[in-house]
Design a protein around this motif. Structure first.
Motif, PDB file in Angstrom:
ATOM      1  N   VAL A 151      24.524  69.183  66.668  1.00 55.02           N
ATOM      2  CA  VAL A 151      25.047  67.862  66.192  1.00 55.02           C
ATOM      3  C   VAL A 151      24.604  67.382  64.862  1.00 55.02           C
ATOM      4  O   VAL A 151      23.749  67.994  64.143  1.00 55.02           O
ATOM      5  CB  VAL A 151      24.439  66.829  67.433  1.00 55.02           C
ATOM      6  N   HIS A 152      25.383  66.415  64.465  1.00 55.30           N
ATOM      7  CA  HIS A 152      24.863  65.815  62.949  1.00 55.30           C
ATOM      8  C   HIS A 152      23.336  65.295  63.086  1.00 55.30           C
ATOM      9  O   HIS A 152      23.131  64.525  64.134  1.00 55.30           O
ATOM     10  CB  HIS A 152      25.930  64.757  62.534  1.00 55.30           C
ATOM     11  N   GLU A 153      22.499  65.150  62.044  1.00 54.29           N
ATOM     12  CA  GLU A 153      21.416  64.604  61.776  1.00 54.29           C
ATOM     13  C   GLU A 153      21.297  62.990  62.324  1.00 54.29           C
ATOM     14  O   GLU A 153      20.456  62.527  63.026  1.00 54.29           O
ATOM     15  CB  GLU A 153      20.655  65.054  60.400  1.00 54.29           C
ATOM     16  N   GLU A 154      22.482  62.565  61.918  1.00 58.59           N
ATOM     17  CA  GLU A 154      22.678  61.156  62.122  1.00 58.59           C
ATOM     18  C   GLU A 154      22.565  60.865  63.722  1.00 58.59           C
ATOM     19  O   GLU A 154      22.117  59.792  64.341  1.00 58.59           O
ATOM     20  CB  GLU A 154      23.590  60.424  61.155  1.00 58.59           C
ATOM     21  N   LEU A 155      23.629  61.408  64.197  1.00 59.12           N
ATOM     22  CA  LEU A 155      23.756  61.287  65.586  1.00 59.12           C
ATOM     23  C   LEU A 155      22.541  61.715  66.439  1.00 59.12           C
ATOM     24  O   LEU A 155      22.041  60.900  67.450  1.00 59.12           O
ATOM     25  CB  LEU A 155      24.827  62.276  66.290  1.00 59.12           C
ATOM     26  N   LYS A 156      21.583  62.682  66.141  1.00 64.20           N
ATOM     27  CA  LYS A 156      20.472  63.255  66.786  1.00 64.20           C
ATOM     28  C   LYS A 156      19.477  62.145  66.595  1.00 64.20           C
ATOM     29  O   LYS A 156      18.988  61.593  67.796  1.00 64.20           O
ATOM     30  CB  LYS A 156      20.090  64.377  65.959  1.00 64.20           C
ATOM     31  N   ASN A 157      19.292  61.374  65.476  1.00 62.36           N
ATOM     32  CA  ASN A 157      18.343  60.382  65.509  1.00 62.36           C
ATOM     33  C   ASN A 157      18.833  59.093  66.154  1.00 62.36           C
ATOM     34  O   ASN A 157      18.059  58.368  66.460  1.00 62.36           O
ATOM     35  CB  ASN A 157      18.088  59.988  63.836  1.00 62.36           C
ATOM     36  N   ARG A 158      19.867  58.901  66.293  1.00 59.64           N
ATOM     37  CA  ARG A 158      20.528  57.553  66.630  1.00 59.64           C
ATOM     38  C   ARG A 158      20.369  57.536  68.126  1.00 59.64           C
ATOM     39  O   ARG A 158      19.951  56.673  68.991  1.00 59.64           O
ATOM     40  CB  ARG A 158      21.941  57.253  65.981  1.00 59.64           C
ATOM     41  N   LEU A 159      20.575  58.643  68.521  1.00 58.04           N
ATOM     42  CA  LEU A 159      20.557  58.776  70.275  1.00 58.04           C
ATOM     43  C   LEU A 159      19.131  59.249  70.772  1.00 58.04           C
ATOM     44  O   LEU A 159      18.909  59.448  71.761  1.00 58.04           O
ATOM     45  CB  LEU A 159      21.550  59.698  70.857  1.00 58.04           C
ATOM     46  N   ARG A 160      18.410  59.723  69.829  1.00 55.41           N
ATOM     47  CA  ARG A 160      16.923  60.100  69.962  1.00 55.41           C
ATOM     48  C   ARG A 160      16.884  61.469  70.732  1.00 55.41           C
ATOM     49  O   ARG A 160      16.243  61.539  71.755  1.00 55.41           O
ATOM     50  CB  ARG A 160      16.037  59.046  70.661  1.00 55.41           C
ATOM     51  N   LEU A 161      17.739  62.306  70.158  1.00 56.15           N
ATOM     52  CA  LEU A 161      17.954  63.621  71.049  1.00 56.15           C
ATOM     53  C   LEU A 161      16.782  64.690  70.456  1.00 56.15           C
ATOM     54  O   LEU A 161      16.360  64.426  69.239  1.00 56.15           O
ATOM     55  CB  LEU A 161      19.312  64.355  70.785  1.00 56.15           C
ATOM     56  N   ASN A 162      16.437  65.455  71.393  1.00 57.50           N
ATOM     57  CA  ASN A 162      15.341  66.598  70.983  1.00 57.50           C
ATOM     58  C   ASN A 162      16.199  68.006  71.143  1.00 57.50           C
ATOM     59  O   ASN A 162      16.869  68.267  71.956  1.00 57.50           O
ATOM     60  CB  ASN A 162      14.086  66.338  71.796  1.00 57.50           C
ATOM     61  N   ILE A 163      15.593  68.890  70.528  1.00 53.27           N
ATOM     62  CA  ILE A 163      16.131  70.621  70.713  1.00 53.27           C
ATOM     63  C   ILE A 163      15.537  70.697  72.149  1.00 53.27           C
ATOM     64  O   ILE A 163      14.822  70.423  72.616  1.00 53.27           O
ATOM     65  CB  ILE A 163      15.319  71.215  69.578  1.00 53.27           C
ATOM     66  N   GLU A 164      16.738  71.569  72.597  1.00 54.00           N
ATOM     67  CA  GLU A 164      16.675  71.949  73.829  1.00 54.00           C
ATOM     68  C   GLU A 164      17.187  70.966  74.858  1.00 54.00           C
ATOM     69  O   GLU A 164      17.213  71.005  76.153  1.00 54.00           O
ATOM     70  CB  GLU A 164      15.464  72.761  74.389  1.00 54.00           C
ATOM     71  N   ASP A 165      17.396  69.646  74.472  1.00 59.30           N
ATOM     72  CA  ASP A 165      18.032  68.631  75.315  1.00 59.30           C
ATOM     73  C   ASP A 165      19.207  69.309  76.123  1.00 59.30           C
ATOM     74  O   ASP A 165      20.210  69.617  75.635  1.00 59.30           O
ATOM     75  CB  ASP A 165      18.157  67.444  74.711  1.00 59.30           C
ATOM     76  N   ASP A 166      19.386  68.709  77.552  1.00 60.92           N
ATOM     77  CA  ASP A 166      20.730  69.117  78.141  1.00 60.92           C
ATOM     78  C   ASP A 166      21.534  67.973  77.923  1.00 60.92           C
ATOM     79  O   ASP A 166      21.415  66.923  78.352  1.00 60.92           O
ATOM     80  CB  ASP A 166      20.257  69.277  79.790  1.00 60.92           C
ATOM     81  N   ILE A 167      22.864  68.503  77.281  1.00 61.46           N
ATOM     82  CA  ILE A 167      23.990  67.306  76.864  1.00 61.46           C
ATOM     83  C   ILE A 167      25.262  67.854  77.582  1.00 61.46           C
ATOM     84  O   ILE A 167      25.619  69.086  77.840  1.00 61.46           O
ATOM     85  CB  ILE A 167      24.352  67.679  75.402  1.00 61.46           C
ATOM     86  N   ALA A 168      25.795  66.845  78.120  1.00 61.97           N
ATOM     87  CA  ALA A 168      27.129  67.276  78.983  1.00 61.97           C
ATOM     88  C   ALA A 168      28.185  66.427  78.126  1.00 61.97           C
ATOM     89  O   ALA A 168      28.067  65.246  77.490  1.00 61.97           O
ATOM     90  CB  ALA A 168      26.941  66.257  80.342  1.00 61.97           C
ATOM     91  N   LEU A 169      29.247  67.210  77.896  1.00 64.17           N
ATOM     92  CA  LEU A 169      30.557  66.553  77.325  1.00 64.17           C
ATOM     93  C   LEU A 169      31.798  66.676  78.597  1.00 64.17           C
ATOM     94  O   LEU A 169      32.015  67.476  79.301  1.00 64.17           O
ATOM     95  CB  LEU A 169      31.105  67.650  76.328  1.00 64.17           C
ATOM     96  N   LEU A 170      32.505  65.391  78.272  1.00 64.72           N
ATOM     97  CA  LEU A 170      33.488  65.262  79.146  1.00 64.72           C
ATOM     98  C   LEU A 170      34.752  64.806  78.278  1.00 64.72           C
ATOM     99  O   LEU A 170      34.782  63.979  77.565  1.00 64.72           O
ATOM    100  CB  LEU A 170      33.451  64.039  79.999  1.00 64.72           C
ATOM    101  N   SER A 171      35.868  65.987  78.431  1.00 66.17           N
ATOM    102  CA  SER A 171      37.053  65.716  77.628  1.00 66.17           C
ATOM    103  C   SER A 171      37.953  64.579  78.306  1.00 66.17           C
ATOM    104  O   SER A 171      38.037  64.331  79.270  1.00 66.17           O
ATOM    105  CB  SER A 171      37.671  66.933  77.344  1.00 66.17           C
ATOM    106  N   ALA A 172      38.946  64.239  77.493  1.00 69.99           N
ATOM    107  CA  ALA A 172      39.989  63.438  77.776  1.00 69.99           C
ATOM    108  C   ALA A 172      40.720  64.178  79.013  1.00 69.99           C
ATOM    109  O   ALA A 172      41.220  63.548  79.906  1.00 69.99           O
ATOM    110  CB  ALA A 172      41.105  62.856  76.774  1.00 69.99           C
TER     111      ALA A 172
END
Length: 408
Positions: A151-172
């Protein structure tokens, strides 16, 4: 007679005394000098900004992009790839799958992101993004049956993400399938492996996943969104575009790096040549002074003109004297102004004399001197000076020798 140049110089630069005419001539030369120098410096600064923005955009944008015409995706096959590889200008072909998806994370507000599926090794040859990784590593491979995501650094900081976080994506496509079949929306899980930072000039930051994972996410199977192409020389993009259009036909839409950001590039060109039109007014004001000073010389030198005509000078010869005066003023003003403009541009390039705000991506005004621009400026200024001498030359040719000598 062929001494019109000598007479023109005597009329312009007589050392006997300082008169209003010589003062106006000096002002005219100064105006041409300042106008020419300013035009060279300002256009060179616009060229510098254009190159800075272009280099930033091309750090991510391809030189040429191929997409389906009238469709979101198209089938990738070997025949298509061979047609593209047959062009000697092509260096790298990187397929991708792109689309919007909903990023879902426990305890964090869901957010729509732009997801781009890539082949890592090819993408690294297309975009020098590995040096832009700020956290973790650019790893999209599957570990423990879970693919990686960057992810982009700006998105990581805004959502307070950390390395090895489990992220889910849902498409249209997944949401549509859930609604039509009345089932639970299928999400795809990813491990956050790293974050990157690229200066964004246009468009939003993207989330990167492996191209195969993106195909599953967007349900496109063996299709892709497009092909990004890197050339040996990006200046050949327009030529390559024409060749590809002839080879691939109307089913594909071909875009060059300029086409991808056309509104931004067009605005920059408009600003550049708009500034040229405004600054050329300085030269035009100086040209009006030339008309005034040469007209006063005609009035003051009527007796001399009459004598010259009685000695055999033709009207054409008289006109030549005053046209050469305009030419000399133009040559001196353009010569000094051109040298001054190039010197100031070189000093800015070498030493960065005029600084920018520290918040900007560069610390000083960028400068790029282009010979074509310098040539246009010098020729335009010189032509204006020559045109300014037309009226005084015409008036001088109308002097009647007998009347000029009688009433002087």
């Amino acid at each position: 007679m062929n001494n019109s140049g000598f007479i023109a110089r005597r009329y312009l630069f007589s050392k006997k005394h300082v008169s209003l005419i010589s003062t106006l001539t000096f002002i005219s030369i100064t105006g041409i000098t300042i106008g020419t120098a300013l035009l060279i410096v300002v256009l060179s600064v616009f060229n510098g900004f254009f190159d800075v923005i272009k280099s930033l955009l091309l750090s991510y944008d391809p030189d040429v992009r191929i997409e389906a015409s009238g469709s979101d995706t198209f089938a990738q096959n070997e025949q298509l790839m061979e047609q593209i590889r047959s062009l000697p200008e092509v260096r790298i072909i990187s397929p991708y799958v792109e689309g919007k998806a909903l990023l879902v994370l426990d305890g964090v507000q869901n957010e729509v992101v732009e997801v781009k599926g890539i082949e890592r090794d090819l993408f690294f040859q297309l975009v020098d993004i590995e040096k832009s990784v700020t956290t973790g590593v650019f790893d999209l491979s599957v570990r423990d049956r879970t693919p990686g995501i960057i992810v982009h650094e700006e998105l990581k900081n805004r959502l307070r993400l950390n390395i090895e976080d489990d992220i889910a994506l849902l498409s249209a496509a997944g949401m549509k399938n859930a609604l039509t079949q009345i089932t639970v929306p299928q999400t795809y899980r990813f491990d956050l492996r790293g974050a990157y930072f690229l200066q964004q000039v246009a468009g939003g930051p993207k989330v990167f996943v492996d191209i195969e994972a993106a195909k599953r996410l967007f349900r496109v199977r063996n299709e892709i969104t497009g092909l990004d192409i890197k050339l040996h020389n990006n200046e050949a993009a327009e030529e390559v575009k024409e060749k590809l259009e002839a080879k691939l036909g109307p089913n594909f839409e071909i875009s060059t790096w300029y086409d991808l950001q056309k509104p931004l590039y067009d605005v920059m060109y408009l600003e550049k040549w708009g500034s040229f039109v405004v600054l050329i007014l300085i030269v035009i004001v100086a040209v009006l002074n030339i008309i005034g000073s040469l007209t006063m010389i005609v009035i003051q030198k009527q007796r001399d003109i009459g004598i010259l005509m009685s000695m055999g000078y033709s009207k054409k010869g008289i006109k030549s004297i005053f046209r050469k005066q305009g030419l000399y003023i133009g040559l001196i003003g353009c010569g000094i102004g051109g040298a001054l403009g190039l010197l100031l541009s070189w000093a800015q390039m070498k030493f960065g004399l005029v600084k920018l705000s520290s918040a900007f991506i560069i610390d000083a005004y960028p400068v790029q001197v282009r010979p074509l621009d310098v040539g246009i400026i010098l020729v335009a200024s010189l032509i204006l000076c020559i045109l300014a001498s037309w009226y005084p030359a015409h008036r001088a040719a109308q002097v009647q020798p007998a009347d000029a000598v009688r009433f002087e």
